[in-house]
Scaffold this motif. Structure first.
Motif, mmCIF file in Angstrom:
data_model
loop_
_atom_site.group_PDB
_atom_site.id
_atom_site.type_symbol
_atom_site.label_atom_id
_atom_site.label_comp_id
_atom_site.label_asym_id
_atom_site.label_seq_id
_atom_site.Cartn_x
_atom_site.Cartn_y
_atom_site.Cartn_z
ATOM 1 N N ARG A 7 0.836 -1.203 0.000
ATOM 2 C CA ARG A 7 0.000 0.000 0.000
ATOM 3 C C ARG A 7 0.869 1.250 0.000
ATOM 4 N N TRP A 36 -0.542 -2.718 -6.543
ATOM 5 C CA TRP A 36 -0.515 -1.946 -5.309
ATOM 6 C C TRP A 36 -1.900 -1.411 -4.966
ATOM 7 N N ASP A 37 -2.112 -1.176 -3.681
ATOM 8 C CA ASP A 37 -3.271 -0.420 -3.214
ATOM 9 C C ASP A 37 -2.803 1.024 -3.088
ATOM 10 N N LYS A 67 -3.898 4.156 7.921
ATOM 11 C CA LYS A 67 -3.798 3.172 6.834
ATOM 12 C C LYS A 67 -2.543 2.307 6.915
ATOM 13 N N PRO A 101 0.612 2.450 5.627
ATOM 14 C CA PRO A 101 1.116 2.053 4.308
ATOM 15 C C PRO A 101 2.572 1.610 4.342
#
Length: 218
Positions: free
Chosen positions: A94, A121-122, A142, A144
């Motif tokens: 992410r 990928w997010d 989040k 990441p």
């Protein structure tokens, strides 16, 4: 397969005239001939937008004409992405991607996010001029693997460093890789490291490769 300068010129002419259909036809033709999304970004849309920027700076195009051309170019980007994107059924890394505070030019950052999405990928794309506090809060939420920060003009570089300093000092679950990019970083290869970034990308394709190596070890 070979492309050519003609398709860039044709695309530029279409977006300058406000011809959405004509611009889409250039993109569709490139994709129909088997060219990848990064080719569409790097060989058609980006050089056309650079020329739009030059024409605006020299007062050959008005602000309204520049906005019209940029809007059609962004619509063409979305069309190309929808035509090429397929969901990948695997665990994905992410990234949270944002323009530095005050930075309004976000098309290049969106190109990078589109290519990362295609790579599995997010990509959480936040767009233009994201406040430092809000970005840090979202990164905390989040969690990441990477954070991308974009800046187009030199006056925004101190704001990029401000974001990176805030990321380094924030109480996060893990330390994300920080990648920077945008026109402000193209003329000085050492600038990214000096503001504290782990990686500096010159274009979307290089960003994907560097982040894959850093996060996936690929």
């Amino acid at each position: 397969m070979t492309g050519g300068i003609d398709e860039t010129a044709t695309f530029l002419d279409a977006i300058r005239r406000g011809d959405r259909k004509g611009a889409f036809e250039v993109i569709d033709d490139a994709l129909d001939r088997g060219f990848a999304l990064h080719y569409v970004h790097n060989r058609i849309i980006t050089p056309a937008l650079r020329e739009v920027g030059r024409l605006w700076q020299e007062d050959i195009m008005t602000v309204a004409e520049e906005h019209l051309a940029s809007g059609i170019a962004q619509a063409a980007m979305h069309r190309a992405f929808e035509r090429t994107f397929h969901w990948k059924d695997r665990q994905t890394p992410r990234i949270v991607a944002a323009c530095a505070p005050g930075e309004q030019h976000c098309i290049g950052l969106k190109m990078v996010c589109d290519l990362l999405e295609l790579d599995g990928w997010d990509a959480i794309y936040l767009g233009a001029s994201v406040p430092v506090e809000g970005l840090i809060d979202l990164v905390r939420e989040k969690n990441p693997d990477a954070v991308g920060i974009s800046a187009t003009i030199d006056p925004h570089i101190p704001r990029v460093q401000e974001v990176i300093d805030a990321l380094r000092s924030a109480d996060l679950k893990k330390r994300p890789f920080v990648v920077v990019g945008g026109r402000a970083f193209l003329t000085d290869p050492s600038l990214g490291a000096r503001v504290g970034a782990d990686l500096t990308a010159t274009d979307g394709e290089s960003a994907v490769k560097m982040l894959d190596r850093a996060v996936r070890g690929a």
